[in-house]
Design a protein around this motif. Structure first.
Motif, PDB file in Angstrom:
ATOM      1  N   GLN A 293      -0.115  -5.442  -3.536  1.00 51.86           N
ATOM      2  CA  GLN A 293      -0.234  -5.121  -2.119  1.00 51.86           C
ATOM      3  C   GLN A 293       0.780  -4.038  -1.718  1.00 51.86           C
ATOM      4  O   GLN A 293       0.443  -3.102  -0.989  1.00 51.86           O
ATOM      5  CB  GLN A 293      -0.017  -6.373  -1.272  1.00 51.86           C
ATOM      6  N   ALA A 294       2.004  -4.177  -2.243  1.00 51.03           N
ATOM      7  CA  ALA A 294       3.038  -3.179  -1.953  1.00 51.03           C
ATOM      8  C   ALA A 294       2.647  -1.813  -2.527  1.00 51.03           C
ATOM      9  O   ALA A 294       2.888  -0.776  -1.903  1.00 51.03           O
ATOM     10  CB  ALA A 294       4.370  -3.624  -2.536  1.00 51.03           C
ATOM     11  N   TYR A 295       2.027  -1.824  -3.707  1.00 50.71           N
ATOM     12  CA  TYR A 295       1.590  -0.572  -4.332  1.00 50.71           C
ATOM     13  C   TYR A 295       0.588   0.151  -3.442  1.00 50.71           C
ATOM     14  O   TYR A 295       0.714   1.352  -3.197  1.00 50.71           O
ATOM     15  CB  TYR A 295       0.974  -0.841  -5.706  1.00 50.71           C
ATOM     16  N   PHE A 296      -0.421  -0.570  -2.951  1.00 46.93           N
ATOM     17  CA  PHE A 296      -1.455   0.061  -2.130  1.00 46.93           C
ATOM     18  C   PHE A 296      -0.887   0.543  -0.793  1.00 46.93           C
ATOM     19  O   PHE A 296      -1.278   1.599  -0.290  1.00 46.93           O
ATOM     20  CB  PHE A 296      -2.620  -0.899  -1.908  1.00 46.93           C
ATOM     21  N   GLN A 297       0.034  -0.215  -0.218  1.00 44.61           N
ATOM     22  CA  GLN A 297       0.654   0.208   1.038  1.00 44.61           C
ATOM     23  C   GLN A 297       1.475   1.480   0.838  1.00 44.61           C
ATOM     24  O   GLN A 297       1.403   2.420   1.633  1.00 44.61           O
ATOM     25  CB  GLN A 297       1.542  -0.911   1.594  1.00 44.61           C
ATOM     26  N   PHE A 298       2.237   1.503  -0.248  1.00 42.69           N
ATOM     27  CA  PHE A 298       3.068   2.666  -0.534  1.00 42.69           C
ATOM     28  C   PHE A 298       2.208   3.890  -0.854  1.00 42.69           C
ATOM     29  O   PHE A 298       2.479   5.002  -0.402  1.00 42.69           O
ATOM     30  CB  PHE A 298       3.996   2.355  -1.711  1.00 42.69           C
ATOM     31  N   ARG A 299       1.148   3.681  -1.618  1.00 37.24           N
ATOM     32  CA  ARG A 299       0.256   4.781  -1.968  1.00 37.24           C
ATOM     33  C   ARG A 299      -0.404   5.364  -0.722  1.00 37.24           C
ATOM     34  O   ARG A 299      -0.566   6.583  -0.596  1.00 37.24           O
ATOM     35  CB  ARG A 299      -0.799   4.279  -2.961  1.00 37.24           C
TER      36      ARG A 299
END
Length: 518
Positions: free
Chosen positions: A404-410
């Motif tokens: 989830q953090a990856y998609f938010q950061f991306r």
């Protein structure tokens, strides 16, 4: 390194006792009452500090949005506790006496002013600097339009009522017209300004708002709803400027980054978008960036603020014959170009020598213009580790959160990626004329000539500023940071080697199976 950190804290080093006699900009602002919106943002903080430190204002009105738990006075007191005001506090302990908070909200009709505050503003304000906006790149389009577009219109309505207004300065973005090479002129709005109320109504009529596909069709060639709204707001300023008695300026800054010289070298706050990528890379969270080799329009925040004030001075003193708002672009891509590759090289020197104790993986970051290589590396260095971490969390009975953090950061980096892969250049002919018009005192006191920006000197404190002001990582952790960095590099080498061997083993197994089947 000790010297640099000492300078970052020692206001006697950073803010010298400059002779201010002969400053035309200071003379212009002396005795004026300025109404500033967006004071709590990155540029706004630096702009507030500069106005209070270097100009002898009569009063500074600042628009502050109310919150249930805090009054506007309490929010202002909390705002002034920011470390950017520390040198000013030492120089002028009672600086806040000139500042008066005005409760309002750009998202509301007439920016939510009370009758009493509106009367006060119209009677006393002599200069308006409109810096307020929502900078969230993927916010609901109705909210973006209400704040950034209608908010600007309502502020201009207020400006017309002001009895002694000398100028209206609007802070836009160099990326407001992202489908053009940016000249210092107005471009046609991306949609008819008359349909803005209908767009807002359509978005608000749906529980989840307009679909992403519909929004993308509406904004067309704009990077996102933010740049789309800025283009619309610029045209509102243009239309109003043709029928008002006071001069208007539109200032378009590029990618605003840490302070170059003042009030604290390297100062930056956590709301700054362009710095996010550098911080993520330094912590070992970002390992690949999609970017071309074209120069990028990085500009320090203190020079941006000085340019805003110099442009306001110029539009009042030197643009008396202008029949519509004057546009001032402010970028480095032509006058003092630097590529992201070069910026990375400069920052890497400091990041390797003084790594942060808060890093989570070894620092390495590849910049590529090949989209296929980018997606491959993004999958291997970002997506795959996130899946492994979430798998480990699930095995421990914990809630997965890395993916989830990856998609938010991306998603947050997508805006920067569009800017970094764009071949857009920012022409600054009018701004260069302003730099040439400044006398020697103002050239120093309000330093904004990008031609004289030394990128090597800037890089010396750029990393230290991020380390100190964003990561909150003090000088005494440098040694532990170096030790951690060495261990993470060894672990990274072992991980990459093991992954490569596993990959070769799998390829060999698959090849063997295929040979048997054939």
């Amino acid at each position: 390194m000790d010297r640099i950190y000492q300078q970052m804290y020692d206001d006697t080093e950073i803010i010298s006792e400059k002779s201010q006699e002969g400053s035309e900009i200071k003379k212009l602002f002396s005795g004026q009452t300025v109404f500033l919106t967006g004071c709590t943002g990155f540029i706004g903080k630096c702009l507030t500090e500069k106005l209070l430190r270097e100009t002898e204002l009569k009063k500074l009105f600042v628009l502050i949005r109310p919150k249930e738990e805090l009054s506007v006075e309490q929010r202002l007191d909390k705002f002034f506790q920011d470390e950017v005001f520390e040198p000013l506090r030492k120089m002028v302990p009672d600086f806040a006496r000139k500042v008066e908070p005005i409760m309002g909200d750009l998202a509301k009709k007439d920016i939510g002013l009370s009758e009493k505050d509106r009367k006060k503003l119209t009677e006393e304000t002599t200069i308006i600097i409109h810096n307020g906006s929502t900078t969230k790149f993927y916010e609901r389009i109705s909210n973006v339009l209400k704040i950034n577009v209608l908010g600007t219109q309502h502020l201009l309505d207020l400006a017309i009522e002001c009895k002694t207004l000398k100028a209206f300065t609007y802070i836009s973005s160099a990326f407001s017209n992202s489908n053009h090479d940016v000249e210092e002129r107005f471009y046609d709005p991306p949609v008819d300004l008359r349909i803005i109320p209908d767009l807002i109504a359509s978005d608000e009529s749906l529980p989840g708002g307009l679909t992403e596909e519909t929004v993308n069709q509406i904004i067309g060639g704009s990077f996102n709803t933010y740049t789309f709204s800025k283009a619309l707001a610029e045209n509102i300023v243009k239309e109003y400027s043709r029928k008002v008695a006071f001069p208007c300026a539109v200032h378009r800054p590029g990618l605003v980054i840490s302070a170059y010289r003042e009030p604290i070298k390297g100062w930056v706050d956590d709301s700054n978008g362009p710095v996010t990528g550098f911080v993520a890379a330094s912590l070992g969270l970002l390992h690949v960036i999609h970017c071309n080799s074209w120069p990028k329009d990085f500009i320090p925040v203190d020079m941006t603020v000085n340019s805003i004030l110099a442009s306001t001075w110029d539009v009042i003193i030197n643009q008396i014959d202008a029949r519509e708002a004057v546009v001032y672009n402010y970028g480095s891509s032509i006058v003092n170009p630097i590529t992201l590759h070069r910026m990375q090289e400069l920052v890497e020197v400091e990041a390797y020598e003084k790594p942060s104790d808060k890093m989570v993986w070894a620092y390495f970051c590849s910049i590529t213009s090949c989209v296929y290589y980018f997606y491959l590396m993004d999958m291997l260095t970002h997506l795959l580790p996130a899946l492994i971490i979430d798998g480990a969390l699930l095995l421990q009975g914990k809630r997965p959160k890395a993916l989830q953090a990856y998609f938010q950061f991306r998603k947050q980096l997508n805006f920067l990626t569009k800017g970094l892969t764009s071949k857009q250049v920012i022409n600054c002919q009018k701004s260069k004329k302003v730099w040439n018009r400044l006398n020697p005192v103002d050239s120093d006191l309000f330093f904004c000539d990008i031609r004289n920006l030394d990128w090597d000197e800037f890089a010396e404190t750029f990393w230290l500023g991020m380390r100190l002001f964003i990561l909150k990582d003090p000088l005494n952790t440098v040694e532990s940071g170096r030790s951690k960095f060495k261990k993470l590099r060894i672990f990274n080498i072992l991980t990459v080697t093991a992954t490569f061997l596993i990959f070769l083993y799998l390829v060999n197994r698959v090849t063997g199976i295929l040979s048997i089947l054939c």
